[in-house]
Scaffold this active site. Structure first.
Site, PDB file in Angstrom:
ATOM      1  CB  SER A  24      -8.486  -4.636   3.379  1.00  0.00           C
ATOM      2  OG  SER A  24      -7.329  -4.914   2.623  1.00  0.00           O
ATOM      3  CD  GLU A  25      -3.425  -5.323   4.929  1.00  0.00           C
ATOM      4  OE1 GLU A  25      -3.713  -5.236   6.147  1.00  0.00           O
ATOM      5  OE2 GLU A  25      -3.160  -6.384   4.374  1.00  0.00           O
ATOM      6  CG  HIS A  44       1.188  -2.484   2.573  1.00  0.00           C
ATOM      7  ND1 HIS A  44       2.147  -3.444   2.773  1.00  0.00           N
ATOM      8  CD2 HIS A  44       0.059  -3.154   2.231  1.00  0.00           C
ATOM      9  CE1 HIS A  44       1.618  -4.636   2.563  1.00  0.00           C
ATOM     10  NE2 HIS A  44       0.349  -4.489   2.213  1.00  0.00           N
ATOM     11  CG  HIS A  46       1.907  -6.972  -1.899  1.00  0.00           C
ATOM     12  ND1 HIS A  46       0.643  -7.440  -2.210  1.00  0.00           N
ATOM     13  CD2 HIS A  46       1.794  -6.469  -0.635  1.00  0.00           C
ATOM     14  CE1 HIS A  46      -0.184  -7.227  -1.200  1.00  0.00           C
ATOM     15  NE2 HIS A  46       0.489  -6.631  -0.236  1.00  0.00           N
ATOM     16  CG  HIS A 107       1.386  -9.123   3.472  1.00  0.00           C
ATOM     17  ND1 HIS A 107       0.517  -8.730   4.458  1.00  0.00           N
ATOM     18  CD2 HIS A 107       1.052  -8.381   2.389  1.00  0.00           C
ATOM     19  CE1 HIS A 107      -0.308  -7.811   3.982  1.00  0.00           C
ATOM     20  NE2 HIS A 107       0.004  -7.585   2.729  1.00  0.00           N
TER      21      HIS A 107
HETATM   22 ZN    ZN Z   1      -0.654  -6.084   1.447  1.00  0.00          ZN
END
Ligand code: ZN
Length: 251
Positions: A24-25, A44, A46, A107
């Site tokens: 989704s990113e 990416h 977290h 985020h």
């Molecule tokens: Zn993320």
């Protein structure tokens, strides 16, 4: 996740192969590739400590660790944007020209590199840096590396073949364009040296070569050596004695 779950897209985000849909990113990843032709991989994630800094709104931009200054420079925070929307690539765009790593407010974090391992290791560096910064702040003190030393460390990038996307901003008092240089918080007064002068001039031996030391301000018992800059150096034995004394007085 296994390799068969991955899919490929073109730079417009159209799927080329794979059974599943892209992340989704994806828009954020594509924006990075558009802005940085040198980048071949985007990571990416977290990671919890670095994301804690992103939630607290505290950028990792203080001159604290030599290896972070030579590699990533500074790690700014891209403004909050709703995940998976067009807002996120917009927020990232502001910083990606001059930075290989950044926090994403509330985020996570983003790193880039010339290959996937280089981007991945930068993500590990950010989380490692965040852990050390957290511990230093819990201990209540961060001894920053001087601006003069920061500039010297920057000079090492060439000798190590590190291709940073932008230089460290020369003067932090001026308004900074974070698309052009990396903002690093460092005191202007000359401080301790961690590396010899890269310009090849004769220099003092690096401070760290003198043996294990710690800086402790005014605490008794009397330290074994006091440097000209007011820094107090202690041997391991003296440091252990100080810690024991502190623990005794706590009881
Ligand atoms: Zn993320």
């Amino acid at each position: 996740m296994t390799p068969d779950m991955m899919c490929s897209t073109d730079l417009e985000g159209r799927k080329i192969q794979g059974d599943r849909d892209p992340s989704s990113e994806m828009l954020m990843h594509l924006e990075v590739y558009r802005q940085r032709p040198d980048v071949q991989a985007v990571v990416h994630a977290h990671p919890p400590i670095a994301t804690g800094f992103a939630v607290a709104g505290i950028p990792l931009d203080r001159a604290v660790l030599a290896e972070v200054l030579t590699t990533l420079g500074s790690i700014p925070i891209a403004e909050y944007a709703t995940p998976s929307t067009r807002e996120l690539p917009e927020a990232v765009r502001k910083y990606i020209k001059a930075h290989d790593g950044m926090l994403l407010a509330n985020h996570g974090a983003l790193t880039v590199g010339t290959d996937v391992y280089s981007a991945y290791y930068k993500m590990e560096t950010i989380e490692h840096f965040a852990k050390i910064s957290l511990v230093a702040r819990l201990l209540g003190r961060e001894n920053l590396i001087s601006r003069e030393e920061v500039m010297r460390l920057q000079g090492l990038r060439d000798s190590y073949g590190i291709k940073a996307p932008a230089p460290i901003c020369a003067d932090e008092d001026l308004p900074q364009d974070q698309a052009a240089c990396q903002v690093v918080q460092a005191p202007t007064s000359p401080g301790s040296r961690l590396v010899p002068d890269v310009l090849g001039q004769p220099s003092d031996p690096p401070a760290l070569a003198r043996g294990t030391w710690a800086s402790f301000g005014e605490i008794s018992p009397k330290p074994s050596a006091k440097a000209d800059d007011g820094e107090i150096r202690l041997t391991y034995r003296e440091l252990s004695a100080l810690i024991e004394e502190a623990i005794r007085s706590l009881r």
